[in-house]
Design a protein around this motif. Structure first.
Motif, short mmCIF file in Angstrom:
data_model
loop_
_atom_site.label_atom_id
_atom_site.label_comp_id
_atom_site.label_asym_id
_atom_site.label_seq_id
_atom_site.Cartn_x
_atom_site.Cartn_y
_atom_site.Cartn_z
N LYS A 54 -0.25 8.67 57.46
CA LYS A 54 -0.62 9.91 56.78
C LYS A 54 0.12 10.10 55.45
CE LYS A 54 -0.96 14.01 58.57
NZ LYS A 54 -2.15 14.83 58.70
N ASN A 146 -5.91 13.21 58.52
CA ASN A 146 -6.12 13.15 57.07
C ASN A 146 -4.81 12.73 56.42
OD1 ASN A 146 -5.65 16.11 58.11
ND2 ASN A 146 -4.62 15.98 56.12
N SER A 152 -8.56 18.64 56.29
CA SER A 152 -8.64 18.03 57.62
C SER A 152 -10.06 17.54 57.90
CB SER A 152 -8.25 19.05 58.69
OG SER A 152 -6.92 19.47 58.53
MG MG Z 1 -2.90 18.85 59.22
#
Ligand code: MG
Ligand code: TXA
Length: 361
Positions: A54, A146, A152
């Motif tokens: 991420k 995401n 998201s």
């Molecule tokens: Mg989040």
């Protein structure tokens, strides 16, 4: 609420995904709120892979997801009765509880805090995965799937877009993105997430001293929580645990986003058009004459649940156009719209003054 419509993962895909998690790998999976990027919560190396994939700062804790009926006390300690009442009322469902972390649970999931976020999602694919993983006794640490700071994902395709994966061959990589996607080996299909914005988060870890605290508004409202426990969750104070979804700038597309009330809309839009600015609109109540004049547009339902369901897909789709500005018609401000307004406010952050700047060019 709408039901997921696309093909959903079958038992074989779910069993395979559970095996990947047990081996320390990452799996993206649907929940009723947004898609999550999961790892074995008890495997610190696996949890570290989430942060890497991420690009998320290491001091942000992740939520642990449990199968329905799993043993909450394995993960937590000193659970107040009120928290159990909320579990009873809202699980499986879009409510995350912050509770005191059991010392047996690795610090890694909580980024060193003494609390842990617990949630039991209601999406059938999430439940099947959680039941298959470690025979239903494990916990899956999962933030939204995401890149840090982005909108998201509410579909499996959004997840593949985020991590640069090919459409059909889950796990396959697209040249340039090979490094970022290398850690994510499966995306389970589950249609469009029916809630569309992240779970409500209530801090119940400091109940005796601070009462319940609403860290993130969502589909389950503060009033619904008060109806169950007889205490209205307060807004976060200085000492409240950190939550990355509470950063000012979050859920942001690349294109600047700004909000305008319906009455100023027509005039501003024609000024922007006169300057040659391509505007993508997101509205819920705009007249057709306005929306047809825009470069791109998405009209969302004028009720908070329907709006939340479509919001993130609308932001992503408008971000994919070559518009210079995403202009959002300000939604109603009453309590039922709190979750939507919270997410929009964060998407807009950083775009202050953008209309003036575009008009002065
Ligand atoms: Mg989040
Ligand atoms: O709906 C959701 O909650 C989705 C789905 C995948 O379950 N998950 C999600 O995770 O939104 P994430 O990581 O994107 O947001 C979780 C938020 C973060 O703001 C995090 O800081 C906060 O929950 N959080 C997690 N554990 C916490 C803790 N122990 N104390 C305070 N905040 C915590």
């Amino acid at each position: 609420m709408k039901q997921p419509s696309a093909t959903v993962a079958d038992q074989a895909a779910i069993a395979e995904a559970a095996a990947i998690l047990e081996q320390g790998g990452l799996v993206a999976f649907p929940t009723e709120t947004v898609y999550g990027l999961g790892a074995d919560a008890e495997n610190p190396a696996a949890v570290a892979r989430i942060y890497e994939a991420k690009g998320r700062p290491h001091d942000h804790p992740v939520i642990v997801h449990l199968a329905p009926g799993a043993d909450l006390d394995y993960w937590t300690t000193d659970v107040p009765d009120e928290a159990r009442q909320l579990v009873q009322a809202f699980w499986p469902g879009p409510l995350t509880l912050i509770l005191k972390r059991n010392p047996r649970i690795p610090d890694a999931v909580s980024a060193g805090q003494d609390s842990v976020g617990m949630r039991c999602p209601s999406h059938p694919v999430a439940i099947a995965l959680l039941q298959a993983f470690k025979g239903g006794k494990g916990g899956v640490a999962a933030p939204s799937a995401n890149k840090f700071g982005n909108v998201s994902p509410t579909t499996a395709q959004h997840v593949r877009d985020e991590f640069g994966m090919d459409t059909h061959d889950d796990g396959a990589l697209n040249g340039d993105d090979a490094c970022s996607a290398a850690e994510l080996s499966r995306v389970l299909e589950g249609g469009s997430s029916e809630v569309g914005i992240e779970s409500t988060i209530v801090d119940m870890s400091r109940l005796a001293t601070h009462g319940p605290v609403l860290l993130r508004p969502g589909h389950i409202s503060a009033q619904q929580i008060a109806d169950v426990i007889g205490m209205l969750p307060a807004a976060p104070d200085q000492a409240a645990p950190r939550a990355s979804g509470t950063l000012e700038s979050h859920y942001a597309p690349r294109t600047p986003v700004t909000m305008l009330a319906a009455d100023g809309f027509a005039a501003t839009l024609s000024q922007l058009h006169a300057k040659g600015v391509k505007v993508a609109l997101i509205g819920h109540d705009l007249p057709a004459a306005l929306t047809t004049s825009a470069h791109a547009q998405r009209m969302l339902p004028a009720d908070p649940a329907g709006y939340a369901y479509g919001l993130y897909a609308a932001l992503r789709d408008m971000d994919q156009t070559d518009a210079g500005l995403i202009l959002v018609e300000t939604p109603p401000q009453d309590a039922a719209w709190l979750g939507v307004n919270d997410r929009l406010r964060r998407s807009v952050f950083g775009s202050a003054g953008v209309i003036d700047a575009l008009l002065q060019k």
